[in-house]
Each structure stands twice: as structure tokens, then as C-alpha cells.
Design an enzyme around this catalytic site. Structure first.
Site, PDB file in Angstrom:
ATOM      1  N   ARG A   1      -9.435  56.906   8.824  1.00 36.94           N
ATOM      2  CA  ARG A   1      -9.040  57.277   7.455  1.00 36.94           C
ATOM      3  C   ARG A   1     -10.191  57.942   6.686  1.00 36.94           C
ATOM      4  O   ARG A   1      -9.939  58.777   5.822  1.00 36.94           O
ATOM      5  CB  ARG A   1      -8.541  56.056   6.706  1.00 36.94           C
ATOM      6  CG  ARG A   1      -7.164  55.663   7.188  1.00 36.94           C
ATOM      7  CD  ARG A   1      -6.581  54.585   6.339  1.00 36.94           C
ATOM      8  NE  ARG A   1      -5.171  54.434   6.622  1.00 36.94           N
ATOM      9  CZ  ARG A   1      -4.517  53.288   6.577  1.00 36.94           C
ATOM     10  NH1 ARG A   1      -5.138  52.192   6.242  1.00 36.94           N
ATOM     11  NH2 ARG A   1      -3.236  53.251   6.833  1.00 36.94           N
TER      12      ARG A   1
ATOM     13  N   GLY B   1       4.320  54.405   5.544  1.00 35.91           N
ATOM     14  CA  GLY B   1       5.299  54.178   4.471  1.00 35.91           C
ATOM     15  C   GLY B   1       5.574  55.451   3.694  1.00 35.91           C
ATOM     16  O   GLY B   1       6.730  55.785   3.407  1.00 35.91           O
TER      17      GLY B   1
END
Ligand code: AMP
Length: 394
Positions: A37, A375
Site C-alpha cells: 500500500r 470494498g
């Protein structure tokens, strides 16, 4: 979808608040176990540095529930970011107030700052206006590169843009939105949807929105057992999301109207328990005995699914075909990963477990796009606007 991007702006000498997703996993000794990330936002950070900006990075980490938690400090991330950028990252022990202001005021163009965890303040998740204004007060411009958080209307994602009118999407968000938009707008046919994993209800909205776009759907995991049960077949002790059965029945109705090709696995690997030392064997669909749990797709299902993958020109995959964390039950998921990698189709993979399987199979470089936000990508494909993206539209 047209976004305002960093390329549209001039950042020379400006203080830029960059919302990133540095929500990385840490071990007990607070070492970062996977820095994907952080690396994902380096293009944006390096671009802003090359523009001679003061780069103020800001992120959440974990779920500290609105108060400081030592184990969820971003300080280890500041160290890793220093290594990755080759610059000494200045760490501010709070994301607002005098601590943050002091560090920002002492920075020069070309410096990088990392603010402490936004979620140490409950106001972040409440999208509190005063908190958003305080964050905004640190900078002249706003850049969002946190795709994985953009489905949340939080202060650093939405509220802040009321006070920093100079706003843009970073390269990561641009890349994510372009790849996902390609699935929704004119995908090359046949378009194959591969859907597995355990969170069935969370994915039904996405399946429904893609029904008018896809040609073929293949299922695995708890998702498949839920559809199999909705069809009144026996599933033994396999995990089924009972509450989602009515939704699965609705999807079946929609499928019949559209004459789409829809597959549940022809056979399964079933086990006496979900554990490394389980006994297991393969059985056909509808014949899972009571006391046995479906844990992976079987060889016939793999063959059929690989054939679907070979025929596809566009592929979206979310969710493993089985309990792939256990070596003996990982075959279906790994074979799917390898088959996707072997095609020339435009392939997008989302969801932590599918990405882990892609990495385990060693084929990440053969996938057209790997989503950094599971998500957020599901909500995007559900056709819902993402609050953090909507505020960056041209
Ligand atoms: P999701 O987050 O919805 O993609 O679900 C991923 C999880 O689903 C993984 O932890 C898998 O172990 C789990 N899973 C996949 N297939 C099965 C299954 N047949 N029974 C129980 N869990 C499963």
C-alpha cells in the site's frame, strides 16, 4: 468518468495534503509485513516532490476507535516511506493541532511529512466539519490517492474538500477508476465474472449491477454453496450464507430472463473439518454428505472454469474458490489465478484473498489490474457513486 487529476495542476512551492491508504499490516514488533500500500502511492508522492511541493501525507491505520493506540501509530510507516523515497520523512505526532502545525511550518519545498493516524480522532469517521477544517488548514491543495478508503464519507476524504477547493485525484485513484470503469463501460465480450469467498451478501449488489454487462458467471467458495442451496441441492455441512439465499434466488430469476451462462462447481473437495490435518475427498455437486464441508472446487469444476476463462476477453475476479489458506484446499483458487494469468483478456482482480492467491501463484505481473481496495471496488462496480471519488469529478 472524468476526474480532476494531479496532472491538471501546478504544485510548485505549495503545501499539498495527500490522503493515502497506508493501512499496512504490522507484526507484534511493529514491523511492516507487507508494504504494497505504501508503494502504491509512490508515483503520486514522487510526482508532487518533482513539482517542488511540500507533501503532507495522511492516512488511517487499523481501527483505533477514536483514541491514540500505540500499536496503530504510523511512525513505522514514516521510516519505511523514508527508505522508499530516499528522503527523511518528517513525522508529526498528531494529525491536527500544534504538533502537526509545527512540523508543517518548518517544512521546505521538496520535503515529505507524514501525519499521525487520522482515526486517533473520532471526528475523522464522523466527517466532522471542524476537524476537516483543521486538516485543511495545514495545506493549500488537496490530493486523494486513497482509493481503498474512498467509499467512506470521512473528514479526510470528503469534508476536507469543502475547505480546500484546489483538489485532485492522485495516480492510484486515476488508475483504479480507469480499470473499473472499463468493466462497466463497454467491456470487450465475452465478459466473465468469477465470484467466490465468504461474504455473499456484500457481493450480491455487484453481481446484480453486472448482470447486464457480463456473458458468463462462475462461482466458488461460500458464494457457490449459497447458490447451490438456493437451488435446493444438498450441501452437507458446507458453509452457506442463509440470509443471502433469497437474494441468490432473485439472481437466478434475473439470470433466466437474460439467458446468461451461470456455473456452480460440478464437483467439490469436501473435508471432515476445516484444518490442516483434515480428511478429505472429492464428490459431485449435490452429493456432499452430512457431516462433510465443501472446502474447494473439484477437478471437473476446475476444467470447466479454465475453459470459461480461456474464452473470455474481459475478466473480473473477487473471492477465492475455497479455503485456500490451507494448502490442500488451495488448488482450485491457484488454478483459477494461473488460468487468468495465461489469457490475453483484460483482467481485474479485487479482494485481499484473491490478490493473495495471485501472489501465491506468482502471476501478479500477468494481471491487467490489481485493485488496492476490495470494498471500494465492489461498491464502484455496484454502480454506487463513491463519496470520495464523486468530489473529484470534473
Ligand atoms: P471474501 O472475503 O468474501 O472474499 O472471503 C474470503 C474467505 O472465504 C477466505 O478466508 C476463505 O477461506 C473463505 N472461504 C472460501 N471458500 C470457503 C468455503 N467453502 N467454506 C468456508 N470458507 C470459505
Amino acid at each position: 468518468m472524468e476526474l480532476i487529476t494531479v496532472k491538471d495542476k501546478d504544485y510548485s512551492g505549495k503545501r499539498v495534503f495527500v490522503r493515502v491508504d497506508f493501512n499496512v499490516p504490522l507484526d507484534k514488533n511493529l514491523n511492516i509485513t507487507d508494504d504494497t500500500r505504501i508503494r502504491a502511492s509512490l508515483d503520486t508522492i514522487n510526482y508532487l516532490l518533482s513539482q517542488n511541493a511540500i507533501v503532507i501525507c495522511s492516512s488511517h491505520l487499523g481501527r483505533p476507535k477514536g483514541k491514540p493506540v500505540l500499536e496503530m501509530s504510523l511512525e513505522p510507516v514514516a521510516k519505511r516511506l523514508s527508505e522508499l523515497t530516499g528522503k527523511q520523512v518528517k513525522f508529526a505526532k498528531d494529525c491536527i493541532g500544534t504538533e502537526a502545525k509545527k512540523v508543517v511550518d518548518s517544512a521546505k519545498p521538496g520535503d515529505i511529512i507524514l501525519l499521525e493516524n487520522l482515526r486517533f480522532h473520532p471526528e475523522e469517521e464522523e466527517n466532522d466539519e471542524t476537524f476537516a477544517k483543521e486538516l485543511a488548514g495545514l495545506a493549500d491543495c488537496y490530493v486523494n490517492d486513497a482509493f481503498g478508503s474512498s467509499h467512506r464519507a470521512h473528514a479526510s476524504i470528503v469534508g476536507i474538500t469543502k475547505f480546500l477547493q484546489d483538489k485532485a485525484a492522485g495516480f492510484l485513484i486515476e488508475k483504479e477508476v480507469n480499470a473499473l470503469s472499463k468493466l462497466l463501460e463497454n467491456p470487450e465480450r465475452p465478459f466473465l465474472l468469477i465470484i467466490g469467498g465468504a461474504k455473499v451478501a456484500d457481493k450480491i449488489g455487484m453481481i446484480r449491477n453486472l448482470l447486464d454487462r457480463v456473458d458468463t458467471i462462475i462461482t466458488g467458495g461460500v458464494m457457490a454453496y449459497t447458490f447451490i442451496r438456493a437451488n435446493n441441492w444438498e450441501t452437507g455441512n458446507s458453509k452457506v450464507e442463509i440470509d443471502a439465499i433469497p437474494l441468490a434466488k432473485e439472481i437466478y430469476k434475473e439470470l433466466r430472463k437474460r439467458h446468461l451462462e451461470f456455473h456452480t462447481p460440478l464437483d467439490h473437495v469436501v473435508a471432515d473439518k476445516i484444518a490442516e490435518d483434515a480428511h478429505y475427498f472429492t464428490t459431485e455437486r449435490g452429493t456432499v454428505p452430512i457431516g462433510w464441508t465443501g472446502v474447494d472446487i473439484g477437478p471437473q469444476a476446475i476444467e470447466e472454469y479454465v475453459d470459461c476463462i480461456r474464452r473470455a476477453r474481459t475478466i473480473f475476479w473477487n473471492g477465492p474458490m475455497g479455503v485456500f489458506e490451507i494448502e490442500a484446499f488451495a488448488k482450485g483458487t491457484i488454478e483459477i489465478a494461473k488460468a487468468i494469468a495465461a489469457t490475453n483478456a483484460f483482467s481485474v482482480v479485487g479482494g485481499g484473498d484473491s490478490i493473495a492467491a495471485i501472489n501465491k501463484a506468482g502471476v501478479a505481473d500477468k494481471i491487467s489490474h490489481i485493485c488496492t481496495g476490495g470494498g471500494a471496488s465492489l461498491e464502484f462496480l455496484e454502480g454506487k457513486g463513491l463519496p470520495g471519488i464523486d468530489v473529484l469529478k470534473k
